[in-house]
Write an enzyme that holds these catalytic residues in place. Sequence first.
Site, PDB file in Angstrom:
ATOM      1  CE  LYS A 107       2.716  14.023  57.645  1.00  0.00           C
ATOM      2  NZ  LYS A 107       1.270  13.847  57.426  1.00  0.00           N
ATOM      3  CE1 TYR A 152      27.425  -0.887  38.902  1.00  0.00           C
ATOM      4  CE2 TYR A 152      26.545   1.054  40.004  1.00  0.00           C
ATOM      5  CZ  TYR A 152      27.334  -0.088  40.016  1.00  0.00           C
ATOM      6  OH  TYR A 152      28.018  -0.417  41.154  1.00  0.00           O
TER       7      TYR A 152
HETATM    8  C1  LIG Z   1       0.812  14.973  56.764  1.00  0.00           C
HETATM    9  C2  LIG Z   1      -0.466  15.532  57.234  1.00  0.00           C
HETATM   10  C3  LIG Z   1      -0.730  16.897  57.091  1.00  0.00           C
HETATM   11  C4  LIG Z   1       0.142  17.821  56.272  1.00  0.00           C
HETATM   12  O1  LIG Z   1      -0.129  17.588  54.909  1.00  0.00           O
HETATM   13  P1  LIG Z   1       0.614  18.348  53.697  1.00  0.00           P
HETATM   14  O2  LIG Z   1      -0.068  17.825  52.507  1.00  0.00           O
HETATM   15  O3  LIG Z   1       2.048  17.930  53.781  1.00  0.00           O
HETATM   16  O4  LIG Z   1       0.441  19.801  53.906  1.00  0.00           O
HETATM   17  C5  LIG Z   1      -1.884  17.390  57.678  1.00  0.00           C
HETATM   18  N1  LIG Z   1      -2.732  16.571  58.340  1.00  0.00           N
HETATM   19  C6  LIG Z   1      -2.523  15.238  58.469  1.00  0.00           C
HETATM   20  C7  LIG Z   1      -3.514  14.406  59.189  1.00  0.00           C
HETATM   21  C8  LIG Z   1      -1.392  14.675  57.899  1.00  0.00           C
HETATM   22  O5  LIG Z   1      -1.190  13.358  57.996  1.00  0.00           O
END
Ligand SMILES: *Cc1c(COP(=O)(O)O)cnc(C)c1O
Length: 353
Positions: free
Chosen positions: A43, A252
């Site tokens: 994602k 800045y």
């Molecule tokens: C993002 C997510 C993961 C992966 O988690 P990490 O902590 O990045 O390994 C797994 N399961 C779900 C439901 C998630 O939203």
Amino acid sequence: MTNNLSDKITAPVRLKIDGEALVSNWRALSNASGKASTGAAVKADGYGLGAREVVKRLSDAGCQDFFVAHWAEAVAIADLVPAEQISVLNGVTKDDLSVALSLGARPVLNNTAQIMRWKAAGGGRCHVMLDSGINRLGLGPEQISTELFDGLDIDILMSHLASADEDVPQNAAQLALFRLMQANIVHQRLSLANSAGIALGSDHHFDLTRPGLSLYGGVPRAELKNTIKQVVQIEAQILQVREVQAGQHLGYNATFKCLKNTQIATIAIGYADGYLRAFSNIGCCRYKEIELPVIGRVSMDLVTIDVSDCANISEGAWVEIDYNLPQAAAVSGISQYELLTGLGRRFDRVFVD
Ligand SMILES: *Cc1c(COP(=O)(O)O)cnc(C)c1O
């Protein structure tokens, strides 16, 4: 963009992404997952690296389960792997039902309304999220009933850990509740662990693990420190080198005062690229192993570094920015997740395999 000029432009900032380290991390997490198979959370555009390139490599390595949050993210990788290998964590809303049905990727149904919607649409095989304590998405224990799941063809029955990166009683509590909740629901596979959850041990592995962060070099628990390799390196080009006189201030709000005459390089990266203001006066760059401290405040597009130790550096040189995730998180106080997913659109993303 189809415009010819844009093809000729090289960005002055690039992410060097180590494809071998990515695959090596997936294999390490797969080993650590024991008998369970190992998927990949891709994602947020592969946590900022570029989901398509990540999916290609992990698919070649043998990964068969890819998790995205949005349907647009599923569409973006749908030509790379069979649709049924793609799971959409947000589930299915009214707005994306038609895309979901035609794409064939699997929604992770998160609540009663989504389940009813999917059943009414004759949606076919799906996944279901159980809420074992994160209280975000998923069906809680009180919402589970035989009728609800009647007629639903569930592949992965999953839950998500809230605090797997910490040693807290919540981990065991979620594990116990997940075990209890899944018992009377017909399913193909069970899945609980994210990256940190894998390191909690075999009790947490079930049939499938779902690492994200650690694929990309993040180390959420000390147990993973020696197996996870850095994947992303940031490089930025020097725009200008100049000497700033003793007594002058930089950037800045003049947060840095030169106590002696100082050679300063200004590099083409800033907080708009995700190199956040938290690195002002504490970040570091390197050129051929020589440390070049960030001095002054990080601006939107520019950062100033002290190159006094690097006699001949000049315009056009590429410096590497310290961005080892656990270290950069410790230095800046920003989470490893945010450090990765905040990396912006202006980088050339260059995979090195
Ligand atoms: C993002 C997510 C993961 C992966 O988690 P990490 O902590 O990045 O390994 C797994 N399961 C779900 C439901 C998630 O939203």
